[in-house]
Design an enzyme around this catalytic site. Structure first.
Site, PDB file in Angstrom:
ATOM      1  N   ALA A 293     -13.862  32.256 -14.370  1.00 29.21           N
ATOM      2  CA  ALA A 293     -14.044  33.631 -13.883  1.00 29.21           C
ATOM      3  C   ALA A 293     -12.773  34.210 -13.258  1.00 29.21           C
ATOM      4  CB  ALA A 293     -15.191  33.673 -12.883  1.00 29.21           C
TER       5      ALA A 293
ATOM      6  N   ASN B  59      -8.022  27.438 -19.285  1.00 29.01           N
ATOM      7  CA  ASN B  59      -9.301  28.138 -19.182  1.00 29.01           C
ATOM      8  C   ASN B  59      -9.494  28.411 -17.693  1.00 29.01           C
ATOM      9  OD1 ASN B  59     -11.863  29.152 -19.096  1.00 29.01           O
ATOM     10  ND2 ASN B  59     -12.777  27.569 -20.393  1.00 29.01           N
TER      11      ASN B  59
ATOM     12  N   ARG C 260     -16.256  40.843 -18.359  1.00 24.54           N
ATOM     13  CA  ARG C 260     -15.539  39.681 -18.935  1.00 24.54           C
ATOM     14  C   ARG C 260     -14.538  40.109 -20.011  1.00 24.54           C
ATOM     15  NH1 ARG C 260     -18.500  35.190 -16.906  1.00 24.54           N
ATOM     16  NH2 ARG C 260     -20.660  35.755 -16.627  1.00 24.54           N
TER      17      ARG C 260
ATOM     18  N   ARG D 226     -24.217  23.352 -17.278  1.00 26.07           N
ATOM     19  CA  ARG D 226     -24.120  24.759 -16.864  1.00 26.07           C
ATOM     20  C   ARG D 226     -24.444  25.674 -18.054  1.00 26.07           C
ATOM     21  NH1 ARG D 226     -18.412  27.989 -16.294  1.00 26.07           N
ATOM     22  NH2 ARG D 226     -19.322  29.928 -15.578  1.00 26.07           N
TER      23      ARG D 226
ATOM     24  N   HIS E 283     -10.825  37.018 -14.969  1.00 26.10           N
ATOM     25  CA  HIS E 283     -11.175  38.438 -14.884  1.00 26.10           C
ATOM     26  C   HIS E 283     -10.822  39.053 -13.532  1.00 26.10           C
ATOM     27  CE1 HIS E 283     -13.349  37.004 -18.326  1.00 26.10           C
ATOM     28  NE2 HIS E 283     -14.157  36.264 -17.574  1.00 26.10           N
TER      29      HIS E 283
ATOM     30  N   ARG F  83     -19.537  39.568 -24.465  1.00 21.38           N
ATOM     31  CA  ARG F  83     -20.399  39.387 -23.296  1.00 21.38           C
ATOM     32  C   ARG F  83     -20.318  40.622 -22.378  1.00 21.38           C
ATOM     33  NH1 ARG F  83     -19.426  33.657 -20.767  1.00 21.38           N
ATOM     34  NH2 ARG F  83     -21.360  34.246 -19.707  1.00 21.38           N
TER      35      ARG F  83
ATOM     36  N   TYR G 229     -22.538  27.880 -22.996  1.00 24.77           N
ATOM     37  CA  TYR G 229     -21.315  27.055 -23.041  1.00 24.77           C
ATOM     38  C   TYR G 229     -21.476  25.753 -23.843  1.00 24.77           C
ATOM     39  CZ  TYR G 229     -19.878  30.315 -19.444  1.00 24.77           C
ATOM     40  OH  TYR G 229     -19.557  31.467 -18.768  1.00 24.77           O
TER      41      TYR G 229
ATOM     42  N   HIS H  87     -11.247  30.209 -23.916  1.00 22.28           N
ATOM     43  CA  HIS H  87     -12.603  30.354 -23.385  1.00 22.28           C
ATOM     44  C   HIS H  87     -13.570  29.758 -24.379  1.00 22.28           C
ATOM     45  CE1 HIS H  87     -11.085  32.937 -20.262  1.00 22.28           C
ATOM     46  NE2 HIS H  87     -10.373  33.543 -21.196  1.00 22.28           N
ATOM     47  N   LEU H  88     -14.545  29.047 -23.876  1.00 16.65           N
ATOM     48  CA  LEU H  88     -15.575  28.478 -24.759  1.00 16.65           C
ATOM     49  C   LEU H  88     -16.389  29.587 -25.423  1.00 16.65           C
ATOM     50  CD1 LEU H  88     -16.287  26.115 -21.931  1.00 16.65           C
ATOM     51  CD2 LEU H  88     -16.045  25.125 -24.196  1.00 16.65           C
ATOM     52  N   SER H  89     -16.778  30.565 -24.612  1.00 18.55           N
ATOM     53  CA  SER H  89     -17.604  31.665 -25.118  1.00 18.55           C
ATOM     54  C   SER H  89     -16.694  32.797 -25.609  1.00 18.55           C
ATOM     55  CB  SER H  89     -18.522  32.171 -24.004  1.00 18.55           C
ATOM     56  OG  SER H  89     -17.750  32.690 -22.917  1.00 18.55           O
TER      57      SER H  89
ATOM     58  N   PRO I 280     -12.704  27.323 -12.209  1.00 14.85           N
ATOM     59  CA  PRO I 280     -13.960  27.153 -11.495  1.00 14.85           C
ATOM     60  C   PRO I 280     -15.189  27.002 -12.394  1.00 14.85           C
ATOM     61  CG  PRO I 280     -13.172  29.414 -11.315  1.00 14.85           C
ATOM     62  CD  PRO I 280     -12.063  28.603 -11.914  1.00 14.85           C
ATOM     63  N   ASN I 281     -16.038  26.087 -11.952  1.00 14.02           N
ATOM     64  CA  ASN I 281     -17.350  25.811 -12.564  1.00 14.02           C
ATOM     65  C   ASN I 281     -17.275  25.065 -13.895  1.00 14.02           C
ATOM     66  OD1 ASN I 281     -18.847  27.212 -10.468  1.00 14.02           O
ATOM     67  ND2 ASN I 281     -17.979  29.079 -11.329  1.00 14.02           N
TER      68      ASN I 281
ATOM     69  N   GLU J   9      -4.432  30.844 -23.616  1.00 12.49           N
ATOM     70  CA  GLU J   9      -5.680  31.116 -22.893  1.00 12.49           C
ATOM     71  C   GLU J   9      -6.868  30.695 -23.760  1.00 12.49           C
ATOM     72  OE1 GLU J   9      -6.153  35.278 -22.045  1.00 12.49           O
ATOM     73  OE2 GLU J   9      -8.153  34.998 -21.197  1.00 12.49           O
TER      74      GLU J   9
ATOM     75  N   ASP K 206       0.427  36.249 -11.930  1.00 16.93           N
ATOM     76  CA  ASP K 206       1.794  36.203 -11.391  1.00 16.93           C
ATOM     77  C   ASP K 206       2.368  34.786 -11.471  1.00 16.93           C
ATOM     78  OD1 ASP K 206       1.805  38.879 -10.848  1.00 16.93           O
ATOM     79  OD2 ASP K 206       1.565  38.682  -8.678  1.00 16.93           O
TER      80      ASP K 206
HETATM   81  C1  DQA Z   1     -15.307  31.110 -19.562  1.00 17.07           C
HETATM   82  C2  DQA Z   1     -15.708  32.586 -19.621  1.00 17.07           C
HETATM   83  C3  DQA Z   1     -15.667  33.214 -18.245  1.00 17.07           C
HETATM   84  O1  DQA Z   1     -16.070  34.571 -18.308  1.00 17.07           O
HETATM   85  C4  DQA Z   1     -16.597  32.487 -17.294  1.00 17.07           C
HETATM   86  O2  DQA Z   1     -16.497  33.022 -15.998  1.00 17.07           O
HETATM   87  C5  DQA Z   1     -16.351  31.013 -17.283  1.00 17.07           C
HETATM   88  C6  DQA Z   1     -16.147  30.341 -18.564  1.00 17.07           C
HETATM   89  C7  DQA Z   1     -15.480  30.422 -20.931  1.00 17.07           C
HETATM   90  O3  DQA Z   1     -14.918  29.345 -21.119  1.00 17.07           O
HETATM   91  O4  DQA Z   1     -16.191  30.946 -21.805  1.00 17.07           O
HETATM   92  O5  DQA Z   1     -16.412  30.363 -16.253  1.00 17.07           O
HETATM   93  O6  DQA Z   1     -13.936  31.025 -19.210  1.00 17.07           O
END
Ligand code: DQA
Length: 145
Positions: A77, A74, A111, A18, A80, A107, A23, A100-102, A10-11, A98, A87
């Site tokens: 959210a 990725n 997270r 964003r 978390h 943080r 990011y 994550h950009l950040s 998502p997002n 896995e 599952d």
């Molecule tokens: C994220 C980190 C997550 O905590 C956040 O909700 C995202 C982006 C990242 O790529 O840093 O949507 O997965």
């Protein structure tokens, strides 16, 4: 040629606009291009997908079982919150990296917990879009060893 699913949650479709201070300015299309170039270099096939819906992500993970040798994920959210995604990964028994950009550990405390980490072969975070390149390299290394 082994095929890898690069799955974004998502997002992440909003990357580039964003919260660029968190990011970066790289768009999801830029990430896709980076991954395609690295996959070609590594001799991997890649399929790229993004969804804002938990159930759709779960279905893509289920389908990956018969189509792909591994997944770069990725989960945004849902990382978390989603026992259902955890599952799904455990059920398909594919190697998952896995991403994550950040740096999620630097943080907010909510997270710091990842439901993906226990079922992933490893986690890469904090390197921006380059994390996807690192994840492909890690997955390819796992697939050939
Ligand atoms: C994220 C980190 C997550 O905590 C956040 O909700 C995202 C982006 C990242 O790529 O840093 O949507 O997965």
């Amino acid at each position: 040629m082994a095929s890898v699913l690069i799955l974004n949650g998502p997002n992440l479709n909003l990357l580039g606009t964003r919260q660029p201070e968190v990011y970066g300015k790289t768009t999801l299309s830029d990430v896709e291009a980076l991954c395609a170039a690295e996959a070609a270099r590594l001799g991997l096939e890649v399929q790229f997908a993004q969804s804002n819906h938990e159930g759709a992500l779960i279905e893509l993970i289920h389908e990956a079982r018969s189509r792909h040798a591994g997944i770069v994920l990725n989960a945004g959210a849902y990382t978390h919150t989603s026992i259902a995604l955890m599952d799904a990964i455990a059920s398909v028994e594919l190697p998952v990296v896995e991403v994550h950009l950040s740096n999620i550990h630097a943080r907010e405390s909510f997270r710091h917990r990842s439901y993906i980490a226990p079922v992933a072969i490893g986690q890469i975070c904090g390197f921006g879009a380059h994390g996807y390149v690192l994840a492909l390299q890690a997955l390819q290394h796992r697939l050939v060893s």
